[in-house]
Design an enzyme around this catalytic site. Structure first.
Site, PDB file in Angstrom:
ATOM      1  N   ASP A 131       9.354  -8.775  -6.266  1.00 60.45           N
ATOM      2  CA  ASP A 131      10.624  -9.225  -6.845  1.00 60.45           C
ATOM      3  C   ASP A 131      11.589  -9.717  -5.764  1.00 60.45           C
ATOM      4  OD1 ASP A 131      11.252  -6.766  -5.691  1.00 60.45           O
ATOM      5  OD2 ASP A 131      12.241  -5.931  -7.466  1.00 60.45           O
ATOM      6  N   GLU A 132      11.252  -9.451  -4.492  1.00 64.59           N
ATOM      7  CA  GLU A 132      12.168  -9.849  -3.415  1.00 64.59           C
ATOM      8  C   GLU A 132      12.282 -11.363  -3.279  1.00 64.59           C
ATOM      9  OE1 GLU A 132      11.866  -7.543   0.204  1.00 64.59           O
ATOM     10  OE2 GLU A 132      10.860  -5.928  -0.862  1.00 64.59           O
ATOM     11  N   TYR A 155       9.903 -11.642   5.358  1.00 64.99           N
ATOM     12  CA  TYR A 155       8.870 -11.145   4.443  1.00 64.99           C
ATOM     13  C   TYR A 155       8.958 -11.851   3.095  1.00 64.99           C
ATOM     14  CZ  TYR A 155       6.824  -8.151   0.835  1.00 64.99           C
ATOM     15  OH  TYR A 155       6.126  -7.706  -0.266  1.00 64.99           O
ATOM     16  N   LYS A 159       6.374 -14.462   1.165  1.00 65.33           N
ATOM     17  CA  LYS A 159       5.788 -14.207  -0.158  1.00 65.33           C
ATOM     18  C   LYS A 159       6.165 -15.331  -1.133  1.00 65.33           C
ATOM     19  CE  LYS A 159       3.674 -11.176  -1.387  1.00 65.33           C
ATOM     20  NZ  LYS A 159       2.212 -10.880  -1.352  1.00 65.33           N
TER      21      LYS A 159
HETATM   22  P1  NAD Z   1       0.079  -2.586   2.557  1.00 66.35           P
HETATM   23  O1  NAD Z   1       0.774  -3.063   3.795  1.00 66.35           O
HETATM   24  O2  NAD Z   1       0.014  -1.121   2.287  1.00 66.35           O
HETATM   25  O3  NAD Z   1      -1.422  -3.108   2.541  1.00 66.35           O
HETATM   26  C1  NAD Z   1      -1.772  -4.416   2.896  1.00 66.35           C
HETATM   27  C2  NAD Z   1      -3.279  -4.469   3.142  1.00 66.35           C
HETATM   28  O4  NAD Z   1      -3.610  -5.833   3.453  1.00 66.35           O
HETATM   29  C3  NAD Z   1      -3.737  -3.609   4.321  1.00 66.35           C
HETATM   30  O5  NAD Z   1      -4.876  -2.864   3.948  1.00 66.35           O
HETATM   31  C4  NAD Z   1      -4.084  -4.628   5.395  1.00 66.35           C
HETATM   32  O6  NAD Z   1      -5.126  -4.226   6.271  1.00 66.35           O
HETATM   33  C5  NAD Z   1      -4.487  -5.841   4.567  1.00 66.35           C
HETATM   34  N1  NAD Z   1      -4.291  -7.088   5.312  1.00 66.35           N
HETATM   35  C6  NAD Z   1      -3.185  -7.465   6.009  1.00 66.35           C
HETATM   36  N2  NAD Z   1      -3.390  -8.661   6.589  1.00 66.35           N
HETATM   37  C7  NAD Z   1      -4.655  -9.047   6.245  1.00 66.35           C
HETATM   38  C8  NAD Z   1      -5.430 -10.187   6.520  1.00 66.35           C
HETATM   39  N3  NAD Z   1      -4.971 -11.174   7.319  1.00 66.35           N
HETATM   40  N4  NAD Z   1      -6.667 -10.275   5.980  1.00 66.35           N
HETATM   41  C9  NAD Z   1      -7.159  -9.282   5.194  1.00 66.35           C
HETATM   42  N5  NAD Z   1      -6.459  -8.156   4.919  1.00 66.35           N
HETATM   43  C10 NAD Z   1      -5.223  -8.042   5.430  1.00 66.35           C
HETATM   44  O7  NAD Z   1       0.780  -3.366   1.376  1.00 66.35           O
HETATM   45  P2  NAD Z   1       1.092  -2.865  -0.108  1.00 66.35           P
HETATM   46  O8  NAD Z   1       2.392  -2.167  -0.115  1.00 66.35           O
HETATM   47  O9  NAD Z   1      -0.102  -2.223  -0.675  1.00 66.35           O
HETATM   48  O10 NAD Z   1       1.324  -4.280  -0.840  1.00 66.35           O
HETATM   49  C11 NAD Z   1       0.225  -4.994  -1.397  1.00 66.35           C
HETATM   50  C12 NAD Z   1       0.727  -6.295  -1.981  1.00 66.35           C
HETATM   51  O11 NAD Z   1       1.708  -6.027  -2.979  1.00 66.35           O
HETATM   52  C13 NAD Z   1       1.404  -7.204  -0.958  1.00 66.35           C
HETATM   53  O12 NAD Z   1       1.031  -8.529  -1.228  1.00 66.35           O
HETATM   54  C14 NAD Z   1       2.874  -7.009  -1.201  1.00 66.35           C
HETATM   55  O13 NAD Z   1       3.609  -8.163  -0.868  1.00 66.35           O
HETATM   56  C15 NAD Z   1       2.908  -6.737  -2.697  1.00 66.35           C
HETATM   57  N6  NAD Z   1       4.012  -5.891  -3.176  1.00 66.35           N
HETATM   58  C16 NAD Z   1       4.288  -4.703  -2.593  1.00 66.35           C
HETATM   59  C17 NAD Z   1       5.324  -3.903  -3.103  1.00 66.35           C
HETATM   60  C18 NAD Z   1       5.625  -2.547  -2.518  1.00 66.35           C
HETATM   61  O14 NAD Z   1       6.579  -1.890  -2.953  1.00 66.35           O
HETATM   62  N7  NAD Z   1       4.861  -2.028  -1.588  1.00 66.35           N
HETATM   63  C19 NAD Z   1       6.063  -4.347  -4.187  1.00 66.35           C
HETATM   64  C20 NAD Z   1       5.752  -5.575  -4.766  1.00 66.35           C
HETATM   65  C21 NAD Z   1       4.716  -6.335  -4.255  1.00 66.35           C
END
Ligand code: NAD
Length: 346
Positions: A131-132, A155, A159
């Site tokens: 949502d950001e 960030y 996205k």
């Molecule tokens: P996270 O940082 O915990 O996990 C990201 C994963 O992606 C890691 O396992 C990492 O090794 C892998 N990764 C990073 N770069 C990579 C690359 N170049 N190739 C292959 N793998 C790679 O992130 P998260 O919090 O689980 O978020 C997952 C997704 O959800 C993201 O796209 C994030 O933008 C989105 N998101 C997160 C939140 C939140 O609150 N955490 C909210 C909304 C959306």
């Protein structure tokens, strides 16, 4: 379904992998294993014959082509990303490389695979976003799927860029995509650099509980298992080309969230003084968005999805999980940057 999940060793991706395998889907978990990854997150399903792991980087097109060819997935759920706003302030390059260029690579590899397999309508590229991308709200209003994009951190800008690429690949090439934009997640396996685990682990160590600025920033908090459930719902029932906002219906200020966590800890692991005494206000994050709020009308009316837990219940489950899984988080606390104040280099 045979689902290629990117980022499945991370926080949300691992919840998706666990739920999808437990629901009987075949899952290929593609992850580069960056500092944020932990394969223990998927240990509960790793010996299941439905599960395969591929150690690969989404910036590596040749690796992606090989994985599509060998596994022949009919769905892609794209969660791999650099995800920590504070790190994006100090080192934005990695966010552009993975979130923008990596997504471009994955789209191209998925498109080539989709065409090679006869451009089937049932193929899905599900892009998981935040949502950001919508920017920052005032005291009122909520983000709908039609809210104009207004990202304000490296960030969220990375996205937003990836969201635009995914839409363009649908409009231009017909790739069957769905998108989701979700609010802040919390829950088990949350990497110990994000607010909720930082507060729990600092409290247990008797360390200050850092609150950025005056703690008045508002986020909508969603339990990670509910998010994974929503993602699988959108994957199966979402309309091609459409975006769905996912929220927890749980708006809280950061201070309220931390106070709630302190109250749960006081009950489950009482200390000599209330944990809230450890709350310490620290310099604010540069460009800190004031408020995010999700209008969940589309996903609730069109797909019948709603979160199953309140933030109080989800936080209780989360605290209980951290209390029971000390080996998991202790091992991650020695990773680069964890425990440091990041995001001050603006
Ligand atoms: P996270 O940082 O915990 O996990 C990201 C994963 O992606 C890691 O396992 C990492 O090794 C892998 N990764 C990073 N770069 C990579 C690359 N170049 N190739 C292959 N793998 C790679 O992130 P998260 O919090 O689980 O978020 C997952 C997704 O959800 C993201 O796209 C994030 O933008 C989105 N998101 C997160 C939140 C939140 O609150 N955490 C909210 C909304 C959306």
């Amino acid at each position: 379904m045979k689902i290629l999940v990117t980022g499945g060793a991370g926080f949300i991706g691992s919840a998706v992998v666990r739920q999808a395998v437990n629901a009987g889907h075949e899952v290929v978990n593609l992850d580069a294993l960056t500092y944020a990854a932990c394969l223990d997150n998927v240990e509960s399903v790793s010996s299941n014959p439905l599960y395969t792991f591929e150690h690969a980087d989404i910036r590596d097109r040749a690796a992606l082509d090989r994985i599509f060819f060998e596994h022949n997935p009919d769905k892609v759920m794209h969660l791999a990303a650099e995800s920590h706003v504070d790190r994006s302030i100090d080192s934005p390059g990695a966010f552009i490389q993975t979130n923008v260029l990596g997504t471009y690579n994955l789209l191209e590899a998925a498109r080539a695979h989709w065409i090679a397999k006869g451009s089937q309508e049932t193929f899905r590229f599900h892009h998981i976003s935040t949502d950001e991308v919508y920017g920052s709200l005032g005291e009122t209003g909520q983000f709908t799927e039609d809210t104009p994009y207004d990202p304000r951190s490296p960030y969220s800008a990375s996205k937003a860029s990836s969201d635009h690429l995914v839409r363009a690949w649908h409009e231009t090439y017909g790739l069957p995509v769905v998108l989701t934009n979700c609010s802040n997640n919390y829950g088990p396996f949350h990497f110990p650099e994000k607010l909720v685990p930082v507060i729990i682990l600092n409290a247990l160590a008797g360390k200050p509980l850092p609150i950025y600025g005056n703690g008045a920033n508002i986020r909508d908090w969603l339990y990670v298992e509910d998010h994974a459930d929503a993602l699988l719902t959108v994957l199966e029932a979402g309309e091609v080309g459409r975006a769905y906002n996912i929220g927890g219906e749980n708006e809280r200020t950061n201070l309220q969230l931390v106070q709630t966590l302190c109250g749960i800890l006081d009950e489950l692991r009482p200390a000599e003084t209330p944990y809230a005494d450890l709350i310490t206000y620290v310099a604010d994050r540069p460009g800190h968005d004031a408020r995010y709020a999700i209008d969940p009308t589309r996903i609730s009316t069109e797909l019948g999805w709603r979160p199953s837990v309140t933030v109080e219940e989800g936080l209780r489950r989360t605290v209980e999980w951290y209390l029971k899984n000390e080996d998991w988080w202790r091992a991650l606390q020695s990773r680069e940057g964890v425990g440091e104040r990041l995001g001050t280099k603006a």
